[in-house]
Design an enzyme around this catalytic site. Structure first.
Site, PDB file in Angstrom:
ATOM      1  N   ILE A  62       0.844  -1.204   0.000  1.00  0.00           N
ATOM      2  CA  ILE A  62       0.000   0.000   0.000  1.00  0.00           C
ATOM      3  C   ILE A  62       0.875   1.249   0.000  1.00  0.00           C
ATOM      4  O   ILE A  62       0.613   2.203  -0.750  1.00  0.00           O
ATOM      5  CB  ILE A  62      -0.989  -0.033   1.185  1.00  0.00           C
ATOM      6  CG1 ILE A  62      -1.967  -1.203   1.012  1.00  0.00           C
ATOM      7  CG2 ILE A  62      -1.746   1.292   1.301  1.00  0.00           C
ATOM      8  CD1 ILE A  62      -2.830  -1.510   2.231  1.00  0.00           C
ATOM      9  N   SER A 107      12.763  -2.414   6.671  1.00  0.00           N
ATOM     10  CA  SER A 107      13.863  -2.785   5.785  1.00  0.00           C
ATOM     11  C   SER A 107      13.755  -1.960   4.505  1.00  0.00           C
ATOM     12  O   SER A 107      12.655  -1.655   4.040  1.00  0.00           O
ATOM     13  CB  SER A 107      13.816  -4.277   5.468  1.00  0.00           C
ATOM     14  OG  SER A 107      12.512  -4.625   5.106  1.00  0.00           O
ATOM     15  N   ARG A 122      -3.434   1.628  11.228  1.00  0.00           N
ATOM     16  CA  ARG A 122      -4.176   1.088  12.357  1.00  0.00           C
ATOM     17  C   ARG A 122      -4.174   2.107  13.486  1.00  0.00           C
ATOM     18  O   ARG A 122      -3.204   2.840  13.663  1.00  0.00           O
ATOM     19  CB  ARG A 122      -3.516  -0.199  12.890  1.00  0.00           C
ATOM     20  CG  ARG A 122      -3.875  -1.460  12.139  1.00  0.00           C
ATOM     21  CD  ARG A 122      -5.350  -1.821  12.318  1.00  0.00           C
ATOM     22  NE  ARG A 122      -5.681  -3.064  11.646  1.00  0.00           N
ATOM     23  CZ  ARG A 122      -6.160  -3.149  10.394  1.00  0.00           C
ATOM     24  NH1 ARG A 122      -6.361  -2.070   9.676  1.00  0.00           N
ATOM     25  NH2 ARG A 122      -6.455  -4.331   9.871  1.00  0.00           N
ATOM     26  N   GLU A 148     -11.019   2.125  18.430  1.00  0.00           N
ATOM     27  CA  GLU A 148     -12.191   2.326  17.564  1.00  0.00           C
ATOM     28  C   GLU A 148     -13.228   1.215  17.798  1.00  0.00           C
ATOM     29  O   GLU A 148     -12.849   0.100  18.145  1.00  0.00           O
ATOM     30  CB  GLU A 148     -11.771   2.390  16.086  1.00  0.00           C
ATOM     31  CG  GLU A 148     -11.197   1.101  15.544  1.00  0.00           C
ATOM     32  CD  GLU A 148     -10.699   1.244  14.111  1.00  0.00           C
ATOM     33  OE1 GLU A 148      -9.919   2.156  13.816  1.00  0.00           O
ATOM     34  OE2 GLU A 148     -11.105   0.392  13.293  1.00  0.00           O
ATOM     35  N   HIS A 207     -12.896   3.945   9.278  1.00  0.00           N
ATOM     36  CA  HIS A 207     -12.176   2.736   8.835  1.00  0.00           C
ATOM     37  C   HIS A 207     -12.750   2.204   7.511  1.00  0.00           C
ATOM     38  O   HIS A 207     -13.240   1.065   7.443  1.00  0.00           O
ATOM     39  CB  HIS A 207     -12.203   1.655   9.926  1.00  0.00           C
ATOM     40  CG  HIS A 207     -11.094   0.658   9.791  1.00  0.00           C
ATOM     41  ND1 HIS A 207     -10.451   0.080  10.863  1.00  0.00           N
ATOM     42  CD2 HIS A 207     -10.494   0.132   8.696  1.00  0.00           C
ATOM     43  CE1 HIS A 207      -9.528  -0.766  10.444  1.00  0.00           C
ATOM     44  NE2 HIS A 207      -9.534  -0.757   9.110  1.00  0.00           N
TER      45      HIS A 207
HETATM   46  C1  DGY Z   1      -7.537  -4.135   6.300  1.00  0.00           C
HETATM   47  O1  DGY Z   1      -7.729  -4.839   5.322  1.00  0.00           O
HETATM   48  O2  DGY Z   1      -6.644  -4.361   7.120  1.00  0.00           O
HETATM   49  C2  DGY Z   1      -8.443  -2.982   6.463  1.00  0.00           C
HETATM   50  O3  DGY Z   1      -8.048  -2.161   7.500  1.00  0.00           O
HETATM   51  C3  DGY Z   1      -9.878  -3.443   6.615  1.00  0.00           C
HETATM   52  O4  DGY Z   1     -10.076  -3.928   7.884  1.00  0.00           O
END
Ligand code: DGY
Length: 335
Positions: free
Chosen positions: A158, A180, A240, A269, A287
């Site tokens: 991501i 890393s 997170r 949350e 989220h």
């Molecule tokens: C994930 O895929 O980790 C997203 O935060 C959805 O929970």
């Protein structure tokens, strides 16, 4: 032959439940109640598998109450709801849903970054409250996005997808920090340069968090780190809750020690720190970074694929825990 019993812990797509029902005896949760502790253990009684989401905690106490459980297929790429050591000790496989949500989550990370930088929700709320009287030269003047410096902490799939958007789409200078360092080809593919955390925090106009939560990343961004950021900078968290010290962030935002933030995830949350709710210079979303229908469907299907592969081919597709000895198809059906 007895079919394995599966629990689907939250309301997901009916077609995924129907598909699972062609392979397993399925209990599902049409009311979408969040089951925790004893309630979760009760529903898991006699189940060999579960399709879980990030809202179910799979820990040693639950596992000892559910000895027949063999696999938890999380419908999420993150799996900090799993106590992986306890799962490995009990021989329970955990799986996640990588790849299928990468681009969608990166899109949303960028949307949040832009919303914070360009004061999108703050200005919309102002307009909706009827406060807009006239055009203003500096009315909701925010921070530049194109051509600025983007600092990404956590350079997995991501993080790299966000780097590509920043570098190619917005001509940003991209710095990243990660446990890393990427190899040269991966760095070139997303036009990103490795920086230590302090350099990144001091140089970035926009800091974006895309690292997994663990004990090591707890409060990775706290008062000390926020103090290193530019007063004009923004912070975006799509990773997170718990990675950011939300109380420290609220203080920094209130005192304008950083300009703005955008948060999709929160400590504890769905509760949100009340000090954040009181601030206008923070964009808050529940989220939803991976929440497009296409992507959530793909996540549900991959979680189902993992359950089917585990019970029918003896091996999960995307395991995240130390995998016990290969499972013989159907060997737990009668246990
Ligand atoms: C994930 O895929 O980790 C997203 O935060 C959805 O929970």
């Amino acid at each position: 032959m007895t079919r394995p019993k599966i629990l689907v812990t939250r309301a997901i797509f009916p077609e995924t439940v129907e598909r699972l029902a062609r392979h397993f005896e399925v209990e599902f949760n049409p009311d979408d109640t969040v089951w925790a502790g004893e309630a979760l253990a009760r529903h898991l009684q006699g189940k060999q598998g579960a399709l879980t989401t990030g809202t179910e905690r799979i820990d040693a106490a639950l596992l000892s109450a559910c000895p027949q459980l063999k696999i938890c297929a999380n419908m999420a790429v993150g799996y900090n709801n799993f106590d992986v050591a306890a799962m490995a000790a009990c021989g329970v496989v955990g799986t996640n849903t990588p790849d299928v949500l990468t681009e969608t989550t990166a899109d949303f990370g960028f949307a949040l970054l832009m919303a914070a930088a360009r004061r999108l929700t703050e200005s919309e709320h102002f307009l909706r409250r009827g406060q807009w009287q006239k055009w203003g030269c500096q009315l909701f003047a925010g921070a530049e996005v194109h051509g600025s410096t983007l600092g990404i902490i956590g350079m997995g799939r991501i993080g790299q997808a966000i780097a590509r958007r920043g570098a190619r789409g917005f001509g940003m200078t991209v710095l990243y920090h990660n446990r890393s360092r990427l190899d040269a080809a991966a760095e070139a593919a997303c036009s990103a340069r490795y920086a230590n955390k302090e350099e990144l925090l001091r140089s970035a106009d926009h800091v974006l968090l895309a690292l997994p939560y663990s004990a090591a990343s707890h409060h990775a961004i706290g008062a000390a780190e926020l103090a290193q950021m530019k007063p004009t900078a923004t912070l975006t968290n799509i990773a997170r809750g718990g990675i950011v010290d939300d109380a420290a962030l609220a203080r920094a935002l209130r005192e304008r020690r950083i300009a703005a933030a955008a948060l999709d995830v929160f400590e504890g949350e769905p509760a949100v720190h009340p000090d954040l709710l009181a601030l206008s210079n923070v964009v808050l979303t529940p989220h939803i970074a991976s929440a497009t229908i296409t992507t959530r469907r793909a996540m549900a299907e991959l979680a189902a694929d993992n359950l089917i592969a585990f019970f029918e081919q003896g091996r999960a597709i995307t395991p995240v825990t130390a995998v016990p000895a290969p499972h013989t198809p159907n060997d737990k059906e009668t246990s």
